[in-house]
Design a protein around this motif. Structure first.
Motif, PDB file in Angstrom:
ATOM      1  N   UNK A  11     -11.107   0.020   4.453  1.00  0.00           N
ATOM      2  CA  UNK A  11      -9.691  -0.086   4.063  1.00  0.00           C
ATOM      3  C   UNK A  11      -9.564   0.005   2.544  1.00  0.00           C
ATOM      4  N   UNK A  12     -10.392  -0.745   1.821  1.00  0.00           N
ATOM      5  CA  UNK A  12     -10.353  -0.712   0.355  1.00  0.00           C
ATOM      6  C   UNK A  12     -10.662   0.692  -0.167  1.00  0.00           C
ATOM      7  N   UNK A  13     -11.556   1.391   0.513  1.00  0.00           N
ATOM      8  CA  UNK A  13     -11.949   2.726   0.082  1.00  0.00           C
ATOM      9  C   UNK A  13     -10.847   3.756   0.183  1.00  0.00           C
ATOM     10  N   UNK A  14      -9.814   3.443   0.941  1.00  0.00           N
ATOM     11  CA  UNK A  14      -8.710   4.396   1.100  1.00  0.00           C
ATOM     12  C   UNK A  14      -7.595   4.201   0.079  1.00  0.00           C
ATOM     13  N   UNK A  15      -7.703   3.197  -0.754  1.00  0.00           N
ATOM     14  CA  UNK A  15      -6.646   2.889  -1.721  1.00  0.00           C
ATOM     15  C   UNK A  15      -6.328   4.084  -2.602  1.00  0.00           C
ATOM     16  N   UNK A  16      -7.352   4.819  -3.034  1.00  0.00           N
ATOM     17  CA  UNK A  16      -7.155   5.947  -3.941  1.00  0.00           C
ATOM     18  C   UNK A  16      -6.417   7.121  -3.331  1.00  0.00           C
ATOM     19  N   UNK A  17      -6.187   7.091  -2.024  1.00  0.00           N
ATOM     20  CA  UNK A  17      -5.478   8.184  -1.371  1.00  0.00           C
ATOM     21  C   UNK A  17      -3.961   8.013  -1.440  1.00  0.00           C
ATOM     22  N   UNK A  18      -3.533   6.900  -2.028  1.00  0.00           N
ATOM     23  CA  UNK A  18      -2.102   6.620  -2.151  1.00  0.00           C
ATOM     24  C   UNK A  18      -1.733   6.459  -3.622  1.00  0.00           C
ATOM     25  N   UNK A  19      -0.459   6.688  -3.931  1.00  0.00           N
ATOM     26  CA  UNK A  19       0.028   6.360  -5.277  1.00  0.00           C
ATOM     27  C   UNK A  19      -0.094   4.871  -5.501  1.00  0.00           C
ATOM     28  N   UNK A  20       0.333   4.114  -4.503  1.00  0.00           N
ATOM     29  CA  UNK A  20       0.189   2.664  -4.553  1.00  0.00           C
ATOM     30  C   UNK A  20       0.025   2.138  -3.134  1.00  0.00           C
ATOM     31  N   UNK A  21      -0.900   1.194  -2.994  1.00  0.00           N
ATOM     32  CA  UNK A  21      -1.148   0.564  -1.704  1.00  0.00           C
ATOM     33  C   UNK A  21      -1.456  -0.900  -1.970  1.00  0.00           C
ATOM     34  N   UNK A  22      -0.571  -1.773  -1.535  1.00  0.00           N
ATOM     35  CA  UNK A  22      -0.765  -3.199  -1.791  1.00  0.00           C
ATOM     36  C   UNK A  22      -0.614  -3.981  -0.492  1.00  0.00           C
ATOM     37  N   UNK A  23      -1.065  -5.237  -0.535  1.00  0.00           N
ATOM     38  CA  UNK A  23      -1.060  -6.071   0.662  1.00  0.00           C
ATOM     39  C   UNK A  23      -0.411  -7.406   0.351  1.00  0.00           C
ATOM     40  N   UNK A  24       0.393  -7.880   1.267  1.00  0.00           N
ATOM     41  CA  UNK A  24       1.061  -9.164   1.101  1.00  0.00           C
ATOM     42  C   UNK A  24       0.962  -9.958   2.399  1.00  0.00           C
ATOM     43  N   UNK A  25       0.778 -11.257   2.246  1.00  0.00           N
ATOM     44  CA  UNK A  25       0.787 -12.126   3.419  1.00  0.00           C
ATOM     45  C   UNK A  25       2.219 -12.577   3.699  1.00  0.00           C
ATOM     46  N   UNK A  26       2.594 -12.572   4.974  1.00  0.00           N
ATOM     47  CA  UNK A  26       3.883 -13.132   5.375  1.00  0.00           C
ATOM     48  C   UNK A  26       3.642 -14.054   6.565  1.00  0.00           C
ATOM     49  N   UNK A  27       4.452 -15.103   6.709  1.00  0.00           N
ATOM     50  CA  UNK A  27       4.306 -15.986   7.872  1.00  0.00           C
ATOM     51  C   UNK A  27       4.653 -15.243   9.159  1.00  0.00           C
TER      52      UNK A  27
END
Length: 200
Positions: free
Chosen positions: A162-178
């Motif tokens: 999953x981390x290795x695919x970050x460069x394939x996007x302009x931006x890719x971030x992750x957030x926790x939600x309840x």
């Protein structure tokens, strides 16, 4: 994009994937029949979808600008080792850009099920051509993705991929939600139990 247009887009995208991965091209009239049948099914499920949206309307927060927010969740059956990933992509107006469920076999535990769902969400975002993406779900997986340290758990290979695919996007971030703010994706993962194959 209205529901019919979205359904048509997903059907064409799925057919493209089938051609690419399996070398099989579906006949046009069958694709049209699928779109019409699926559109009718979506309409019949409209009431349930509205209820889910009502639950989330004060909790789910839309993304900014052209960012696509993807919520994912996993339903896991400990007795059968089967999980189902539920994935829902929405834009800043709350419009559904893509939605799908994916069944998986031989899954050892709920954390693995969540990690698989996260990887599938990233894969879908890439195949759909989304460039600015934020993904929301479970704390355990999100924490590992945000950590700069190498993961040493049983999901380490998935985290690295999953981390290795970050460069394939302009931006890719992750957030926790309840979980209360992720009802739609959770509901999709549960509903997907009745199907043996991916549903778009």
């Amino acid at each position: 994009m209205n529901t019919f247009g979205s359904t048509a887009y997903w059907a064409i995208w799925f057919n493209r994937n089938t051609i690419y991965h399996e070398g099989f091209r579906e006949l046009v009239y069958r694709i049209i029949a699928f779109i019409r049948a699926y559109h009718a099914k979506i309409n019949s499920m409209g009431q349930d979808s509205r209820r889910a949206n009502e639950v989330e309307k004060d909790i789910w927060k839309p993304p900014k600008d052209d960012t696509i927010k993807i919520n994912f969740d996993a339903s896991f059956n400990q007795h059968t080792g089967r999980s189902v990933s539920g994935i829902l992509a929405r834009n800043k107006d709350g419009l559904i850009m893509a939605a799908c469920t994916f069944p998986w076999e031989n899954v050892p535990d709920p954390v693995m099920a969540e990690a698989i769902a996260c990887l599938q969400a990233v894969t879908m975002a890439e195949e759909m051509g989304f460039q600015d993406v934020v993904e929301e779900d479970a704390l355990t997986v999100i924490r590992k993705l945000k950590s700069p340290d190498d993961d040493m758990s049983n999901i380490s290979s998935l985290i690295r991929e999953i981390k290795g695919r970050t460069g394939r996007f302009k931006s890719l971030s992750y957030e926790y939600i309840p979980k209360e703010a992720n009802n739609a994706a959770h509901g999709m993962a549960r509903a997907g139990r009745q199907y043996e194959s991916p549903q778009y």
